[in-house]
Design an enzyme around this catalytic site. Structure first.
Site, PDB file in Angstrom:
ATOM      1  N   ARG A  78      30.417  58.817  39.329  1.00  0.00           N
ATOM      2  CA  ARG A  78      30.721  60.316  39.337  1.00  0.00           C
ATOM      3  C   ARG A  78      29.331  60.482  37.880  1.00  0.00           C
ATOM      4  O   ARG A  78      29.891  59.471  37.428  1.00  0.00           O
ATOM      5  CB  ARG A  78      32.277  60.858  39.339  1.00  0.00           C
ATOM      6  CG  ARG A  78      33.005  59.968  37.682  1.00  0.00           C
ATOM      7  CD  ARG A  78      34.033  60.478  38.229  1.00  0.00           C
ATOM      8  NE  ARG A  78      34.520  59.500  37.184  1.00  0.00           N
ATOM      9  CZ  ARG A  78      35.521  59.413  36.063  1.00  0.00           C
ATOM     10  NH1 ARG A  78      34.364  59.779  35.463  1.00  0.00           N
ATOM     11  NH2 ARG A  78      36.707  58.530  36.150  1.00  0.00           N
ATOM     12  N   GLU A 126      43.881  39.101  37.379  1.00  0.00           N
ATOM     13  CA  GLU A 126      42.701  38.804  36.348  1.00  0.00           C
ATOM     14  C   GLU A 126      42.639  38.582  35.168  1.00  0.00           C
ATOM     15  O   GLU A 126      44.237  38.991  34.873  1.00  0.00           O
ATOM     16  CB  GLU A 126      42.371  40.282  36.037  1.00  0.00           C
ATOM     17  CG  GLU A 126      40.119  40.072  35.963  1.00  0.00           C
ATOM     18  CD  GLU A 126      39.722  41.489  35.966  1.00  0.00           C
ATOM     19  OE1 GLU A 126      39.192  42.215  36.607  1.00  0.00           O
ATOM     20  OE2 GLU A 126      40.477  42.594  34.593  1.00  0.00           O
ATOM     21  N   LYS A 146      38.247  47.720  43.385  1.00  0.00           N
ATOM     22  CA  LYS A 146      37.689  46.525  42.072  1.00  0.00           C
ATOM     23  C   LYS A 146      37.032  45.611  43.108  1.00  0.00           C
ATOM     24  O   LYS A 146      36.555  45.086  42.566  1.00  0.00           O
ATOM     25  CB  LYS A 146      38.823  46.579  41.470  1.00  0.00           C
ATOM     26  CG  LYS A 146      39.240  48.010  41.202  1.00  0.00           C
ATOM     27  CD  LYS A 146      40.371  47.352  39.520  1.00  0.00           C
ATOM     28  CE  LYS A 146      39.902  49.176  38.227  1.00  0.00           C
ATOM     29  NZ  LYS A 146      39.933  50.360  38.887  1.00  0.00           N
ATOM     30  N   HIS A 163      45.215  53.082  28.002  1.00  0.00           N
ATOM     31  CA  HIS A 163      43.359  52.612  28.653  1.00  0.00           C
ATOM     32  C   HIS A 163      43.066  53.776  28.974  1.00  0.00           C
ATOM     33  O   HIS A 163      41.874  53.999  30.016  1.00  0.00           O
ATOM     34  CB  HIS A 163      44.490  52.022  29.763  1.00  0.00           C
ATOM     35  CG  HIS A 163      44.857  50.764  30.033  1.00  0.00           C
ATOM     36  ND1 HIS A 163      44.792  49.357  29.025  1.00  0.00           N
ATOM     37  CD2 HIS A 163      46.268  50.533  30.330  1.00  0.00           C
ATOM     38  CE1 HIS A 163      45.686  48.485  29.396  1.00  0.00           C
ATOM     39  NE2 HIS A 163      46.290  48.478  30.109  1.00  0.00           N
TER      40      HIS A 163
END
Length: 503
Positions: A293, A200, A116, A235
């Site tokens: 993907r 974040e 990330k 999530h």
């Protein structure tokens, strides 16, 4: 063109890939664990190779076993599907070193985009907006204090190598921060072998919108529009639709261009999805991650675009150039997808296991079912509980939602508990109907995940009780009316689309 493809996966996505290979005239090879020996993906493939073992770790995640199966059947390519080894650069590289074509992006792209922090750097280099975040950090690092001082709380602790909500913690106060960082690091290390975490800025009540990208090896990159994925539990997405009811034409164009720019910056080839957070307050969007993907929810893109994503994956892997230009991409109508899980939404989404005593999916105009199960099959504890994906398409959103709600009402499942009743309530909810929802929809609407007893469920309960009595050789009392469970802890394996469980 490739001649024989080994599908390194199971369930509905393996079935989906095999269907396209058959249409393309390419031989398919299934691999299977011991519990999957008679499942649909095994029986429909041209050839099947056993993987000794029961768990995912012993079978579908065992790289040497997959490569041995590929050599043993003479495959010249491997399609990883999604999940399992699909975003594992070690597997992709091992396939290439074994002389196999890997139907997906390069290992280098996977490595860059799977991290990330690195993927954020790529996004910044491409001019794509990102959510403000820190560098990789540990509790007590100077960077932690600096980030908190600038952005405050709440904030997110995220795993650098995370995915699917794992290694993610929402922190509201300073005294929660160190514990959340340590917990997220442990979870990430156990799941991904990488304990790095970062901080974040928390975007309150965002929408989750992703853009499907497609790139060939000759430098052509296009996007296939967006998918709205804001209905989530833990999530993880459970309902997706396209086009998103939240986007204006101008915002749709900006997000599509951002996705293409990022894919080009990463040197990406094949199908991939760029995920964004959309701040409904400001109208701004931020790069979240890129999935290297095929996505679970690709059928809704296929429904509105009229193309086969798996076919294009195979063609690109075989070296073909894209025959599509961006101006050729003109979506038609509206599509919505519901993921059917063997889980109990009224008991904290706990997975459900058992034999599918009845499996009767709906059919009709505009409906598509992607499934890897059949009646009589056992749903085990070893794998993800998703049973199928139901897609409804129509010329407009209202009609698509109507088709989905009606189809869910006819979806008959007995033997395991599913989330179908909850999906029906979401699709029928006024807020969802109006397109005014975000990633906190289930949290802000607890009634959706609360059990309900309906007239339909009462009638079905009586029918089941009569059937059970007949099976036992007992003449049911004509006046007997079985009590129905109304609490989340009620026991029993029976369920219909209208009722959580039956006695």
């Amino acid at each position: 063109m490739l001649s024989k493809v080994l599908v390194a996966n199971r369930g509905e996505i393996a079935v989906r890939i095999i269907q396209t290979l058959r249409v393309m005239g390419i031989a398919s090879v299934a691999v299977y664990s011991e519990p999957d020996a008679t499942t649909p993906h095994v029986t429909m493939a041209d050839q099947a190779m056993p993987l000794t073992g029961q768990t995912a770790e012993e079978t579908y995640l065992d790289i040497p076993k997959i490569l041995e199966a590929a050599r043993g059947c003479g495959a010249d390519a491997v399609h990883p599907g999604y999940g399992f080894l699909s975003e594992n650069p070690v597997f992709a590289r091992a396939c290439l070193e074994a002389g196999l074509t890997f139907i997906g992006p390069s290992p280098e792209s996977m490595e860059a985009l799977g991290d990330k922090l690195r993927s954020k750097e790529i996004a910044i280099g491409a001019g794509v907006p990102v959510v403000p975040g820190s560098a990789a950090c540990l509790p007590g690092d100077a960077g932690v204090g600096e980030f908190v001082e600038e952005w405050g709380f709440p904030l997110l602790v995220k795993a650098a190598a995370g995915g699917g909500g794992r290694g993610m913690r929402l922190v509201h106060r300073q005294d929660e921060l160190n514990g959340a960082m340590e917990s997220a690091s442990r979870e990430s290390r156990a799941a991904f072998g990488d304990g790095r975490v970062f901080l974040e800025r928390y975007v309150a009540q965002p929408r989750h919108v992703e853009v499907q990208a497609l790139a060939d090896g000759q430098g052509h990159t296009i996007h296939l529009g967006e998918r709205e994925c804001s209905i989530q539990r833990r999530h993880q997405k459970i309902i997706e639709e396209t086009p998103s009811p939240a986007l204006t034409p101008e915002l749709r164009q900006r997000m599509g261009e951002a996705a293409v720019a990022l894919a080009r910056e990463a040197g990406y080839v094949n199908a991939g999805t760029v995920e964004f957070l959309l701040d409904p307050q400001s109208g701004e969007f931020y790069f979240l991650e890129m999935n290297a993907r095929l996505q679970v929810e690709h059928p809704i893109t296929e429904a509105v675009q009229g193309l086969d994503m798996v076919e294009w994956q195979v063609r690109i892997a075989a070296g073909e150039a894209l025959a599509l230009r961006q101006e050729d991409i003109q979506p038609r109508g509206h599509a919505i997808e519901c993921r059917i899980y063997a889980e109990d939404p009224y008991s904290d989404f706990i997975p459900s296991t058992g034999v599918l005593l009845r499996w009767r999916p709906p059919s009709g105009p505009g409906l598509r079912l992607d499934s890897g199960v059949e009646e009589g099959q056992e749903v085990t504890i070893h794998y993800d509980p998703m049973l199928a994906k139901l897609t409804a398409w129509a010329p407009d959103r209202a009609t698509a939602l109507g088709r989905m709600e009606e189809a869910l009402s006819r979806f008959q499942v007995l033997g395991v508990v599913t989330n179908i009743p909850m999906l029906r309530r979401v699709v029928a909810h006024p807020q969802f109907r109006q397109g005014e929802y975000d990633t906190g929809f289930l949290e802000w609407n607890p009634a959706v995940t609360s059990p309900a007893v309906t007239v339909e469920s009462r009638l079905l309960a009586r029918a089941v009780a009569a059937w059970a009595a007949g099976q036992a050789g007992v003449a049911p009392a004509s006046q007997a009316r079985p009590a129905l469970p109304t609490q989340p802890g009620s026991s029993g394996p029976w369920q219909s689309a209208g009722q959580r469980r039956l006695p």
